[in-house]
Design an enzyme around this catalytic site. Structure first.
Site, PDB file in Angstrom:
ATOM      1  N   SER A   1       0.779  -0.935  -0.027  1.00  0.00           N
ATOM      2  CA  SER A   1       0.124   0.045   0.064  1.00  0.00           C
ATOM      3  C   SER A   1       0.841   1.103  -0.045  1.00  0.00           C
ATOM      4  O   SER A   1       1.811   1.282   0.566  1.00  0.00           O
ATOM      5  CB  SER A   1      -0.896  -0.119   1.388  1.00  0.00           C
ATOM      6  OG  SER A   1      -1.263   1.267   1.540  1.00  0.00           O
ATOM      7  N   LYS A   2       0.476   2.176  -0.703  1.00  0.00           N
ATOM      8  CA  LYS A   2       1.235   3.627  -0.969  1.00  0.00           C
ATOM      9  C   LYS A   2       1.275   4.173   0.404  1.00  0.00           C
ATOM     10  O   LYS A   2       1.948   5.012   0.777  1.00  0.00           O
ATOM     11  CB  LYS A   2       0.756   4.442  -1.905  1.00  0.00           C
ATOM     12  CG  LYS A   2      -0.519   4.757  -1.812  1.00  0.00           C
ATOM     13  CD  LYS A   2      -0.959   5.973  -2.859  1.00  0.00           C
ATOM     14  CE  LYS A   2      -2.227   6.500  -2.653  1.00  0.00           C
ATOM     15  NZ  LYS A   2      -2.850   7.118  -3.441  1.00  0.00           N
ATOM     16  N   ARG A   3       0.254   3.773   1.319  1.00  0.00           N
ATOM     17  CA  ARG A   3       0.402   4.570   2.751  1.00  0.00           C
ATOM     18  C   ARG A   3       1.349   3.781   3.623  1.00  0.00           C
ATOM     19  O   ARG A   3       1.720   4.340   4.805  1.00  0.00           O
ATOM     20  CB  ARG A   3      -1.100   4.321   3.348  1.00  0.00           C
ATOM     21  CG  ARG A   3      -1.944   5.162   2.596  1.00  0.00           C
ATOM     22  CD  ARG A   3      -3.438   4.948   3.041  1.00  0.00           C
ATOM     23  NE  ARG A   3      -4.273   5.948   2.005  1.00  0.00           N
ATOM     24  CZ  ARG A   3      -4.643   4.720   0.965  1.00  0.00           C
ATOM     25  NH1 ARG A   3      -4.349   3.733   0.741  1.00  0.00           N
ATOM     26  NH2 ARG A   3      -5.419   5.782   0.051  1.00  0.00           N
TER      27      ARG A   3
END
Ligand code: GLU
Length: 493
Positions: free
Chosen positions: A256-258
């Site tokens: 996830s880019k988070r």
């Protein structure tokens, strides 16, 4: 298979920084369009005002330009199917949402968020899947119109059939049948008048005559709804391709880019802007991304043109793609080695300049082929070749002492080397190497000891491009000056 001219699109939401997931969602439709002589479109899906980030659209455009993924139609260049920014197409969605209402396939819903939340809580309590309970489905259409005209707040929901099932198709996964009873009356038009993705993307893909919808697999669960919407309008379905998910470098779980700790690990990053700053070149990045979801037999080194030549949509794979930054390094180095000298020189010049080196083009063109083999990222040019552009170097005294020798013996070798080199009219590779090798043979020291001292003295570092070629570029006067400095350092120890 469709016989219409191929039209594909990249349809990002401007909600954050451009990452490799975006780049891949742009690359495959681009490759397909180019392969088939079709058209590739950029469409900005900016209808989610809460997640909108100013600057994100420009970053996406810059990222595409950097990668060389050029689009034929888009918000900044226009085209016959525009506008290409969804917030500029409000009226179109409004009209289409109401068209579905007229067809009896959708309905206005006046439920307040408080009521919906209460229903949700109750459903959860009864161990039911939370979904819309259908309260406004039964409102008489004329009555609903009147309430809308009177200014009551509403959304438009899809009227999901209660019975039956729907069979959808994904090119990589085949057909999937879903019971309609498992599907919700999803919102198509929000109370702020903007559409949800479910309506906007289907309308746009139809009006823009998109033949292949290539998108992230997070949309696969929505495919039954999307197919319902398309069929409710009576439109042809495009070919849907849902790309594989990315796995974290550890192989454990979805990326996830988070997940900042994972995506920015050890000097690596999945964001294109960072990759550019870290010295990755678009050719390397593209090659790396291309093979995460496209199964070519080997991990081949390919330029964008070669990818276009070889691209085959049936070669895309549904299996998860592991993020492997070592492979990125491999492809980047491989593509750096493919660059012409002038091209590579032009790319490393600003890196030297920004680091404060004074670079003249003549020297740079000589240095470039010498360091090319060792570069993994462009930034490595500083470590491998910075000394070429310095007046003096500052060797570590300890490194001037050759292995197995003391400072006195090392100083003797440095003095002798100075004598040999100073006696040459020119310090070229071919002139300097034979007498230095002869000295090694007669002097009783090994080649690593003698050349090691010379290398540290002339370049200031233990690892450098080939020694004699390097000294030729540094030039006779500077080499002798640096050698003299090294002798002084050694004599003081
Ligand atoms: N705006 C959607 C997203 O960024 C687009 C998905 C699609 O390509 O249809 O996820």
């Amino acid at each position: 298979m469709t016989t219409k001219p191929v039209r594909t699109r990249f349809a990002p939401s401007p909600t954050g920084r451009m990452h490799i997931g975006n780049a891949r969602s742009a690359l495959y439709p681009f490759l397909l369009a180019r392969r088939m002589g079709g058209t590739f479109i950029l469409r900005i899906e900016d209808t989610d005002q809460k997640r909108y980030e100013p600057g994100a659209e420009q970053e996406l455009i810059n990222g595409l330009h950097w990668l060389g993924i050029h689009y034929d139609e888009g918000p900044d260049i226009g085209g016959p199917y525009g506008p290409y920014r969804q917030t500029e197409r409000r009226a179109i969605y409004h009209e289409h949402a109401w068209k579905l209402v007229e067809l009896g396939k959708a309905f206005p819903c006046f439920c307040t968020s408080e009521r919906l939340e209460k229903v949700r809580q109750e459903q959860l309590k009864n161990k039911q899947n939370p979904r819309y309970d259908g309260a406004c489905r039964v409102i008489d259409p004329d009555e609903a119109r009147r309430r809308v005209n009177a200014g009551e707040k509403y959304v438009i929901r899809f009227k999901m059939p209660k019975e039956g099932s729907i069979t959808t198709a994904d090119l990589l996964r085949g057909s999937i049948t879903t019971e309609n009873s498992a599907l919700d009356d999803s919102v198509l038009l929000k109370s702020d008048g903007l559409p949800t993705y479910h309506l906007a993307a289907m309308v746009d893909d139809h009006l823009m005559e998109i033949t292949h919808v290539i998108r992230g697999s997070e949309w696969l669960p929505s495919l039954p709804l999307h197919t319902h919407v398309i069929r409710a309008f009576g439109w042809d379905e495009p070919i849907f391709v849902h790309l594989s998910v990315f796995l974290k470098p550890s192989g454990k779980g979805k990326m996830s880019k988070r997940d900042r700790a994972e995506v920015m690990k050890d000097g690596y990053s999945i964001f294109l802007g960072d990759m550019q700053e870290l010295g990755y070149i678009p050719e390397g990045v593209l090659n790396w991304i291309a093979l995460m979801g496209w199964g070519v037999p080997e991990d081949d080194v390919m330029t964008l043109d070669q990818m276009v030549e070889r691209f085959d949509i049936d070669g895309l794979t549904a299996s998860p793609a592991a993020i492997n930054f070592q492979k990125l390094d491999h492809f980047n180095g491989a593509h750096i080695r493919l660059l012409r000298t002038e091209d590579l020189a032009a790319r490393i010049k600003p890196i030297y300049t920004q680091a404060g080196f004074r670079v003249d083009d003549g020297t740079l063109l000589k240095v470039t082929p010498l360091i090319r083999e060792r570069l993994v990222t462009l930034d490595d040019c500083l470590a491998f070749g910075g000394f070429f552009f310095l007046e003096d170097v500052d060797p570590n005294p300890q490194e001037l002492i050759a292995k197995g020798l003391d400072a006195g013996q090392s100083a003797e070798i440095a003095r002798k080397s100075y004598e040999i080199l100073a006696a040459l009219p020119e310090l070229t590779h071919s002139a300097a190497e034979p007498p230095m090798r002869a000295y090694v043979e007669q002097g009783g020291h090994n080649v690593n000891q003698v050349f090691g001292i010379l290398r540290v003295a002339a370049t200031g570092q233990k690892v450098s491009p080939p020694l004699f070629e390097s000294m030729e570029i540094i030039g006779r006067a500077k080499v002798l000056k640096r050698l003299k400095n090294a002798i002084e350092i050694l004599e003081k120890m």
